[in-house]
Design an enzyme around this catalytic site. Structure first.
Site, PDB file in Angstrom:
ATOM      1  N   GLY A   9     -19.244 -21.722  -3.588  1.00  0.00           N
ATOM      2  CA  GLY A   9     -18.511 -21.528  -4.827  1.00  0.00           C
ATOM      3  C   GLY A   9     -17.201 -20.830  -4.540  1.00  0.00           C
ATOM      4  O   GLY A   9     -17.188 -19.649  -4.192  1.00  0.00           O
ATOM      5  N   GLY A  13     -10.687 -16.142  -4.756  1.00  0.00           N
ATOM      6  CA  GLY A  13     -10.565 -14.758  -4.319  1.00  0.00           C
ATOM      7  C   GLY A  13     -10.900 -14.600  -2.852  1.00  0.00           C
ATOM      8  O   GLY A  13     -11.371 -15.537  -2.189  1.00  0.00           O
ATOM      9  N   VAL A  14     -10.697 -13.396  -2.328  1.00  0.00           N
ATOM     10  CA  VAL A  14     -10.908 -13.159  -0.906  1.00  0.00           C
ATOM     11  C   VAL A  14     -12.384 -13.239  -0.533  1.00  0.00           C
ATOM     12  O   VAL A  14     -12.732 -13.697   0.573  1.00  0.00           O
ATOM     13  CB  VAL A  14     -10.311 -11.794  -0.489  1.00  0.00           C
ATOM     14  CG1 VAL A  14     -11.044 -10.640  -1.160  1.00  0.00           C
ATOM     15  CG2 VAL A  14     -10.312 -11.635   1.030  1.00  0.00           C
ATOM     16  N   ASP A  15     -13.288 -12.834  -1.430  1.00  0.00           N
ATOM     17  CA  ASP A  15     -14.707 -12.797  -1.069  1.00  0.00           C
ATOM     18  C   ASP A  15     -15.277 -14.191  -0.844  1.00  0.00           C
ATOM     19  O   ASP A  15     -15.935 -14.447   0.165  1.00  0.00           O
ATOM     20  CB  ASP A  15     -15.503 -12.064  -2.146  1.00  0.00           C
ATOM     21  CG  ASP A  15     -15.135 -10.589  -2.222  1.00  0.00           C
ATOM     22  OD1 ASP A  15     -14.770 -10.022  -1.188  1.00  0.00           O
ATOM     23  OD2 ASP A  15     -15.210 -10.020  -3.327  1.00  0.00           O
ATOM     24  N   MET A  35     -15.080 -23.939  -9.918  1.00  0.00           N
ATOM     25  CA  MET A  35     -15.607 -24.107 -11.272  1.00  0.00           C
ATOM     26  C   MET A  35     -14.575 -23.687 -12.311  1.00  0.00           C
ATOM     27  O   MET A  35     -14.045 -22.575 -12.247  1.00  0.00           O
ATOM     28  CB  MET A  35     -16.865 -23.240 -11.451  1.00  0.00           C
ATOM     29  CG  MET A  35     -18.039 -23.641 -10.608  1.00  0.00           C
ATOM     30  SD  MET A  35     -19.356 -22.364 -10.657  1.00  0.00           S
ATOM     31  CE  MET A  35     -19.064 -21.555  -9.074  1.00  0.00           C
ATOM     32  N   CYS A  99     -23.476 -15.291 -16.983  1.00  0.00           N
ATOM     33  CA  CYS A  99     -22.728 -16.290 -16.220  1.00  0.00           C
ATOM     34  C   CYS A  99     -23.446 -16.638 -14.922  1.00  0.00           C
ATOM     35  O   CYS A  99     -23.532 -17.809 -14.538  1.00  0.00           O
ATOM     36  CB  CYS A  99     -21.319 -15.782 -15.936  1.00  0.00           C
ATOM     37  SG  CYS A  99     -20.290 -16.951 -15.017  1.00  0.00           S
ATOM     38  N   CYS A 195     -13.813 -12.150 -17.382  1.00  0.00           N
ATOM     39  CA  CYS A 195     -12.932 -13.197 -16.879  1.00  0.00           C
ATOM     40  C   CYS A 195     -12.125 -13.871 -17.983  1.00  0.00           C
ATOM     41  O   CYS A 195     -10.937 -14.154 -17.820  1.00  0.00           O
ATOM     42  CB  CYS A 195     -13.747 -14.236 -16.108  1.00  0.00           C
ATOM     43  SG  CYS A 195     -15.032 -15.064 -17.086  1.00  0.00           S
TER      44      CYS A 195
END
Length: 370
Positions: A9, A13-15, A35, A99, A195
């Site tokens: 997924g 972002g960096v993660d 997504m 979520c 979000c």
């Protein structure tokens, strides 16, 4: 092209970028999936386009394919409608928990299987193992980033099919890996907050769906000290946005929300961060979810968190015949809030959790369904 074994997924972002990097370097046949969970409302606050571009750039840098799925309708029905319904009755919901259960480990997992993958991976800070009987959700090595609180609604099927490549890493090491690999997200700021609200004022956003209804702000003994535009705009323990200021006859100390009377449209406040009106020793929950499929016993001791990044607290849990919980803490807890989650732990292992229904705080949230 052969089907990937793992779909990552990709959030932009960096993660998630480093999660994909680690799996690729381990030799896993992987692909990314971005997504779309929130339809752009034209406010200019949605970061989806920027995140999508970053996800594409990272996958390009890693040399892996990327897929796209629009889950905005599923998000509206499975997350946002529940979010609004909770706020309307005075609760403070946690959309991240929903979520994860409804989107990232349900619709995303289904989409990955449709693409031929057996497993999914995300950039969450958590770990998974198998104790010979059950899959277990464990805290991350970096306790300051541990996200098991948000993942407590996962079950055996989801954990069996999930990888958390960052679970054993510290956050600074993750950014270092991203920089060393030349990933464009290496220095990208982590997203915070809800979000779909983005950087805009939360009250302004919520007011689009729950019209303001002015009422009184009172002290616990009934003195009127101000006014509000809607009790659902506030949460227990909140200090900001009360606009009470100095009051004759009261000490020069900050005011905090200590109670919400939804039916009477009254917000109750008191002075002092640790006001006794904010403290509760016990709570009752809605029906609990157990990661192993069942509770360890009908009465047992463990530790619990009632907020993310909160220090866990020893407690005794009683599981009622209906599946709801009674949780009694060793020490009084501050601002335990209906709508949030109580999440239970046995050492490093997350046992599961439930939505908080009511507490024994003196004021609390009146009019909230138990």
């Amino acid at each position: 092209m052969a089907a990937p074994g793992v779909i990552v997924g990709m959030s932009g972002g960096v993660d998630s970028s480093v999660a994909a990097l680690r799996l690729r370097d381990a030799g896993e046949p992987i692909a990314g999936l971005f997504m779309d969970n929130w339809a752009d409302d034209g406010s200019g606050h949605c970061r989806a386009d920027e995140d999508r571009r970053d996800a594409v750039a990272v996958c390009g840098r890693l040399g892996i394919p990327i897929h796209f799925r629009d889950f905005s309708q599923e998000y509206w029905a499975g997350v946002f409608e529940h979010f609004l319904a909770d706020y309307a009755v005075g609760r403070t919901p946690n959309p991240d928990v929903l979520c994860n259960r409804e989107i990232k480990f349900k619709h995303f997992l289904d989409a990955a299987r449709e693409l031929g993958a057996a497993r999914i991976a995300t950039g969450h800070y958590a770990r998974v193992d198998h104790d010979g009987r059950h899959w277990r959700l464990l805290r991350a090595a970096d306790r300051s980033k541990d996200q098991s609180y948000f993942l407590h609604q996962l079950g055996q099927e989801q954990l069996a099919a999930t990888l958390f490549p960052l679970g054993g890493l510290q956050k600074d090491a993750v950014r270092g890996m991203a920089a060393a690999a030349g990933l464009p997200t290496a220095a990208k700021k982590d997203s915070t907050g809800i979000c779909f609200v983005g950087e805009r004022d939360f009250r302004e956003f919520l007011g689009q769906y729950l019209p303001a209804r002015a009422g009184e702000i009172r002290t616990p003994d009934g003195q009127v000290v101000g006014g509000h535009q809607g009790v659902f705009y506030y949460t227990l323990g909140q200090r900001e946005g009360l606009h009470i200021g100095g009051r004759r006859g009261f000490a020069d100390r900050p005011w905090y929300v200590v109670g919400k009377d939804v039916a009477g449209n009254v917000l109750t406040v008191d002075q002092g961060h640790d006001s006794p009106w904010l403290m509760s020793q016990a709570l009752r929950s809605e029906t609990a979810h157990w990661i192993a499929g069942a509770p360890p016993s009908t009465v047992f001791r463990c530790t619990a968190q009632t907020r993310y990044r909160q220090q866990e607290e020893p407690c005794e849990v009683t599981v009622d015949d209906s599946g709801t919980l009674r949780v009694a803490f060793e020490r009084p807890q501050r601002a335990v809030t209906p709508g949030q989650s109580v999440v239970l732990y046995d050492g490093e292992a997350c046992l599961g959790g439930a939505v908080i229904a009511t507490t024994d705080a003196p004021a609390g949230t009146r009019g909230v369904p138990a």
